[in-house]
Design a protein around this motif. Structure first.
Motif, PDB file in Angstrom:
ATOM      1  N   ASN A   1     -44.697  -8.010   0.218  1.00  0.00           N
ATOM      2  CA  ASN A   1     -43.784  -7.943  -0.841  1.00  0.00           C
ATOM      3  C   ASN A   1     -42.805  -8.778  -0.587  1.00  0.00           C
ATOM      4  O   ASN A   1     -41.983  -8.884   0.444  1.00  0.00           O
ATOM      5  N   THR A   2     -42.550  -9.564  -1.765  1.00  0.00           N
ATOM      6  CA  THR A   2     -41.334 -10.667  -1.701  1.00  0.00           C
ATOM      7  C   THR A   2     -40.275 -10.284  -2.212  1.00  0.00           C
ATOM      8  O   THR A   2     -39.090 -10.990  -2.352  1.00  0.00           O
ATOM      9  N   GLY A   3     -40.059  -9.208  -2.702  1.00  0.00           N
ATOM     10  CA  GLY A   3     -38.749  -8.703  -3.442  1.00  0.00           C
ATOM     11  C   GLY A   3     -37.811  -8.071  -2.466  1.00  0.00           C
ATOM     12  O   GLY A   3     -37.492  -6.812  -2.796  1.00  0.00           O
ATOM     13  N   TYR A   4     -37.131  -9.042  -1.545  1.00  0.00           N
ATOM     14  CA  TYR A   4     -36.151  -8.477  -0.997  1.00  0.00           C
ATOM     15  C   TYR A   4     -34.903  -9.288  -0.854  1.00  0.00           C
ATOM     16  O   TYR A   4     -34.990 -10.463  -1.209  1.00  0.00           O
ATOM     17  N   GLU A   5     -33.856  -8.854  -0.088  1.00  0.00           N
ATOM     18  CA  GLU A   5     -32.563  -9.748  -0.118  1.00  0.00           C
ATOM     19  C   GLU A   5     -32.117  -9.979   1.276  1.00  0.00           C
ATOM     20  O   GLU A   5     -32.770  -9.077   2.242  1.00  0.00           O
ATOM     21  N   VAL A   6     -31.774 -11.030   1.629  1.00  0.00           N
ATOM     22  CA  VAL A   6     -31.460 -11.372   2.904  1.00  0.00           C
ATOM     23  C   VAL A   6     -29.826 -11.435   2.999  1.00  0.00           C
ATOM     24  O   VAL A   6     -29.114 -11.866   2.017  1.00  0.00           O
ATOM     25  N   GLU A   7     -29.127 -11.368   4.272  1.00  0.00           N
ATOM     26  CA  GLU A   7     -27.798 -11.468   4.590  1.00  0.00           C
ATOM     27  C   GLU A   7     -26.794 -10.792   3.653  1.00  0.00           C
ATOM     28  O   GLU A   7     -26.265 -11.208   2.816  1.00  0.00           O
ATOM     29  N   VAL A   8     -27.297  -9.239   3.511  1.00  0.00           N
ATOM     30  CA  VAL A   8     -26.485  -8.526   2.609  1.00  0.00           C
ATOM     31  C   VAL A   8     -25.302  -7.938   3.291  1.00  0.00           C
ATOM     32  O   VAL A   8     -25.255  -7.221   4.270  1.00  0.00           O
ATOM     33  N   GLU A   9     -24.057  -8.081   2.774  1.00  0.00           N
ATOM     34  CA  GLU A   9     -22.894  -7.695   3.379  1.00  0.00           C
ATOM     35  C   GLU A   9     -22.623  -6.118   2.812  1.00  0.00           C
ATOM     36  O   GLU A   9     -22.355  -5.891   1.621  1.00  0.00           O
ATOM     37  N   VAL A  10     -22.204  -5.405   3.894  1.00  0.00           N
ATOM     38  CA  VAL A  10     -21.638  -3.994   3.269  1.00  0.00           C
ATOM     39  C   VAL A  10     -20.323  -3.701   4.036  1.00  0.00           C
ATOM     40  O   VAL A  10     -20.141  -4.174   5.363  1.00  0.00           O
TER      41      VAL A  10
ATOM     42  N   LEU B   1     -23.619  -7.025   8.297  1.00  0.00           N
ATOM     43  CA  LEU B   1     -24.224  -8.087   7.672  1.00  0.00           C
ATOM     44  C   LEU B   1     -25.657  -7.920   7.837  1.00  0.00           C
ATOM     45  O   LEU B   1     -26.219  -7.882   9.101  1.00  0.00           O
ATOM     46  N   ILE B   2     -26.419  -7.225   6.861  1.00  0.00           N
ATOM     47  CA  ILE B   2     -27.783  -6.886   7.029  1.00  0.00           C
ATOM     48  C   ILE B   2     -28.938  -8.000   6.888  1.00  0.00           C
ATOM     49  O   ILE B   2     -28.840  -8.725   5.961  1.00  0.00           O
ATOM     50  N   ASP B   3     -29.503  -8.286   7.985  1.00  0.00           N
ATOM     51  CA  ASP B   3     -30.531  -9.445   7.755  1.00  0.00           C
ATOM     52  C   ASP B   3     -31.531  -9.445   6.488  1.00  0.00           C
ATOM     53  O   ASP B   3     -31.655 -10.424   5.749  1.00  0.00           O
ATOM     54  N   LEU B   4     -32.076  -8.265   6.293  1.00  0.00           N
ATOM     55  CA  LEU B   4     -33.057  -7.972   5.379  1.00  0.00           C
ATOM     56  C   LEU B   4     -33.111  -6.778   4.568  1.00  0.00           C
ATOM     57  O   LEU B   4     -33.182  -5.765   5.276  1.00  0.00           O
ATOM     58  N   VAL B   5     -32.753  -6.612   3.328  1.00  0.00           N
ATOM     59  CA  VAL B   5     -32.910  -5.287   2.552  1.00  0.00           C
ATOM     60  C   VAL B   5     -34.438  -5.547   2.059  1.00  0.00           C
ATOM     61  O   VAL B   5     -34.673  -6.133   1.016  1.00  0.00           O
ATOM     62  N   GLY B   6     -34.946  -4.363   2.199  1.00  0.00           N
ATOM     63  CA  GLY B   6     -36.594  -4.301   1.671  1.00  0.00           C
ATOM     64  C   GLY B   6     -36.396  -4.070   0.073  1.00  0.00           C
ATOM     65  O   GLY B   6     -35.356  -3.656  -0.415  1.00  0.00           O
ATOM     66  N   PRO B   7     -37.585  -3.882  -0.634  1.00  0.00           N
ATOM     67  CA  PRO B   7     -37.601  -3.754  -1.917  1.00  0.00           C
ATOM     68  C   PRO B   7     -37.017  -2.299  -2.281  1.00  0.00           C
ATOM     69  O   PRO B   7     -37.238  -1.113  -1.439  1.00  0.00           O
ATOM     70  N   ASN B   8     -36.031  -2.163  -3.393  1.00  0.00           N
ATOM     71  CA  ASN B   8     -35.575  -1.005  -3.744  1.00  0.00           C
ATOM     72  C   ASN B   8     -34.476  -0.547  -2.730  1.00  0.00           C
ATOM     73  O   ASN B   8     -33.929   0.772  -2.720  1.00  0.00           O
TER      74      ASN B   8
ATOM     75  N   TYR C   1     -28.806  -0.847  19.915  1.00  0.00           N
ATOM     76  CA  TYR C   1     -29.378  -1.000  18.500  1.00  0.00           C
ATOM     77  C   TYR C   1     -29.670   0.120  17.778  1.00  0.00           C
ATOM     78  O   TYR C   1     -29.419  -0.048  16.339  1.00  0.00           O
ATOM     79  N   ASP C   2     -29.846   1.365  18.163  1.00  0.00           N
ATOM     80  CA  ASP C   2     -29.813   2.530  17.461  1.00  0.00           C
ATOM     81  C   ASP C   2     -28.465   2.927  16.982  1.00  0.00           C
ATOM     82  O   ASP C   2     -28.438   3.098  15.706  1.00  0.00           O
ATOM     83  N   VAL C   3     -27.488   2.225  17.384  1.00  0.00           N
ATOM     84  CA  VAL C   3     -26.001   2.416  16.914  1.00  0.00           C
ATOM     85  C   VAL C   3     -26.017   1.686  15.686  1.00  0.00           C
ATOM     86  O   VAL C   3     -25.440   2.088  14.660  1.00  0.00           O
ATOM     87  N   GLN C   4     -26.290   0.535  15.817  1.00  0.00           N
ATOM     88  CA  GLN C   4     -26.346  -0.538  14.937  1.00  0.00           C
ATOM     89  C   GLN C   4     -27.208  -0.259  13.723  1.00  0.00           C
ATOM     90  O   GLN C   4     -26.456  -0.196  12.562  1.00  0.00           O
ATOM     91  N   ALA C   5     -28.271   0.551  13.878  1.00  0.00           N
ATOM     92  CA  ALA C   5     -28.943   0.692  12.639  1.00  0.00           C
ATOM     93  C   ALA C   5     -28.610   1.815  12.263  1.00  0.00           C
ATOM     94  O   ALA C   5     -28.453   1.809  10.767  1.00  0.00           O
ATOM     95  N   ALA C   6     -27.862   3.042  12.688  1.00  0.00           N
ATOM     96  CA  ALA C   6     -27.325   4.218  11.965  1.00  0.00           C
ATOM     97  C   ALA C   6     -25.953   3.582  11.307  1.00  0.00           C
ATOM     98  O   ALA C   6     -26.056   4.036  10.239  1.00  0.00           O
ATOM     99  N   LEU C   7     -25.318   2.809  11.745  1.00  0.00           N
ATOM    100  CA  LEU C   7     -24.008   2.314  11.287  1.00  0.00           C
ATOM    101  C   LEU C   7     -24.398   1.447   9.900  1.00  0.00           C
ATOM    102  O   LEU C   7     -23.893   1.742   8.772  1.00  0.00           O
ATOM    103  N   TYR C   8     -25.274   0.596  10.040  1.00  0.00           N
ATOM    104  CA  TYR C   8     -25.638  -0.199   8.938  1.00  0.00           C
ATOM    105  C   TYR C   8     -26.364   0.518   7.938  1.00  0.00           C
ATOM    106  O   TYR C   8     -25.891   0.386   6.544  1.00  0.00           O
ATOM    107  N   ALA C   9     -27.119   1.607   8.072  1.00  0.00           N
ATOM    108  CA  ALA C   9     -27.749   2.467   7.021  1.00  0.00           C
ATOM    109  C   ALA C   9     -26.834   3.361   6.346  1.00  0.00           C
ATOM    110  O   ALA C   9     -26.742   3.427   5.074  1.00  0.00           O
ATOM    111  N   ASP C  10     -25.701   3.711   7.173  1.00  0.00           N
ATOM    112  CA  ASP C  10     -24.579   4.701   6.527  1.00  0.00           C
ATOM    113  C   ASP C  10     -23.634   3.823   5.840  1.00  0.00           C
ATOM    114  O   ASP C  10     -23.483   4.254   4.622  1.00  0.00           O
ATOM    115  N   LEU C  11     -23.556   2.315   6.316  1.00  0.00           N
ATOM    116  CA  LEU C  11     -22.592   1.631   5.335  1.00  0.00           C
ATOM    117  C   LEU C  11     -23.542   1.446   4.059  1.00  0.00           C
ATOM    118  O   LEU C  11     -22.741   1.153   2.874  1.00  0.00           O
ATOM    119  N   PHE C  12     -24.559   0.852   4.118  1.00  0.00           N
ATOM    120  CA  PHE C  12     -25.375   0.513   3.107  1.00  0.00           C
ATOM    121  C   PHE C  12     -25.571   1.806   1.945  1.00  0.00           C
ATOM    122  O   PHE C  12     -25.307   1.673   0.854  1.00  0.00           O
TER     123      PHE C  12
END
Length: 211
Positions: A96-105, A117-124, A152-163
């Motif tokens: 799937n090519t419907g993704y965004e890159v370098e998304v700030e939250v 700064l999220i590297d890649l946001v998948g579809p939807n 990296y689990d800390v980064q993942a949780a923080l970015y997911a919550d910010l998004f």
């Protein structure tokens, strides 16, 4: 993450220049995610090394201009990383090519401004992805240890919550995954999506830092 491990060492750490691995990782992100920005950001060295005065002066000029200096050998490595990373992205997104890159939250929590700064946001926005370069992926056990040892689990949780906060979907936070690419031949690449348990663990590690 360094602050969480030792606030004292973090506060007294001497400023350092980006390491070769860090510079390589930065350019790898550009080549895989934003190739249109590479030419403006990177300077290809005409020198094989920087032992001579002329070579060092040229490098200093490029760095003063805000360029990231790469050697021809590093560019060869980056081409391998780009190819492997692009294939891994196509695989984890099922083409799937419907993704965004370098998304700030960003968000403010208890008067603490948090941003990412999220590297890649998948579809939807269902899954967020972060691209990591590494010298060795290893087996599943080694990869799991790398994720938790590096926080990296800390980064993942923080970015997911910010998004989730940024997009008003706190009741439906996204999943989070990592794409790993080795920086040496044969440029092995893989991806892993963190479990809900891993994200909960990461959340428990970052929340005390901002409370």
């Amino acid at each position: 993450w360094e602050f969480a491990q030792s606030p004292y060492k973090w506060a007294h750490k001497e400023p350092t220049s980006p390491s070769a691995a860090m510079r390589l990782g930065t350019v790898a992100h550009l080549m895989v995610l934003e190739p249109e920005k590479v030419e403006a950001a990177v300077a290809l060295s005409p020198f094989d090394s920087f032992r001579t005065k002329e070579a060092r002066e040229w490098r200093a000029e490029q760095e003063d201009a805000g360029k990231i200096v790469m050697t021809s050998q590093e560019v060869k490595i980056l081409e391998g990383v780009k190819s492997a990373g692009s294939l891994a992205i196509a695989d984890c997104l099922s083409g799937n090519t419907g993704y965004e890159v370098e998304v700030e939250v960003s968000a403010v929590f208890n008067d603490v401004e948090l941003c990412g700064l999220i590297d890649l946001v998948g579809p939807n926005g269902d899954t967020l992805w972060d691209l990591k370069t590494t010298s060795s992926i290893g087996d599943e056990r080694a990869l799991t240890r790398l994720i938790f040892d590096r926080g990296y689990d800390v980064q993942a949780a923080l970015y997911a919550d910010l998004f989730a906060y940024h997009n008003d979907r706190q009741d439906n936070p996204p999943d989070f995954g990592f794409i790993f690419v080795e920086t040496s031949e044969p440029y092995e690449a893989t991806w892993v999506k963190l479990s809900d348990t891993s994200l909960t663990h990461g959340r428990a590690r970052y929340l005390p830092m901002v409370e």
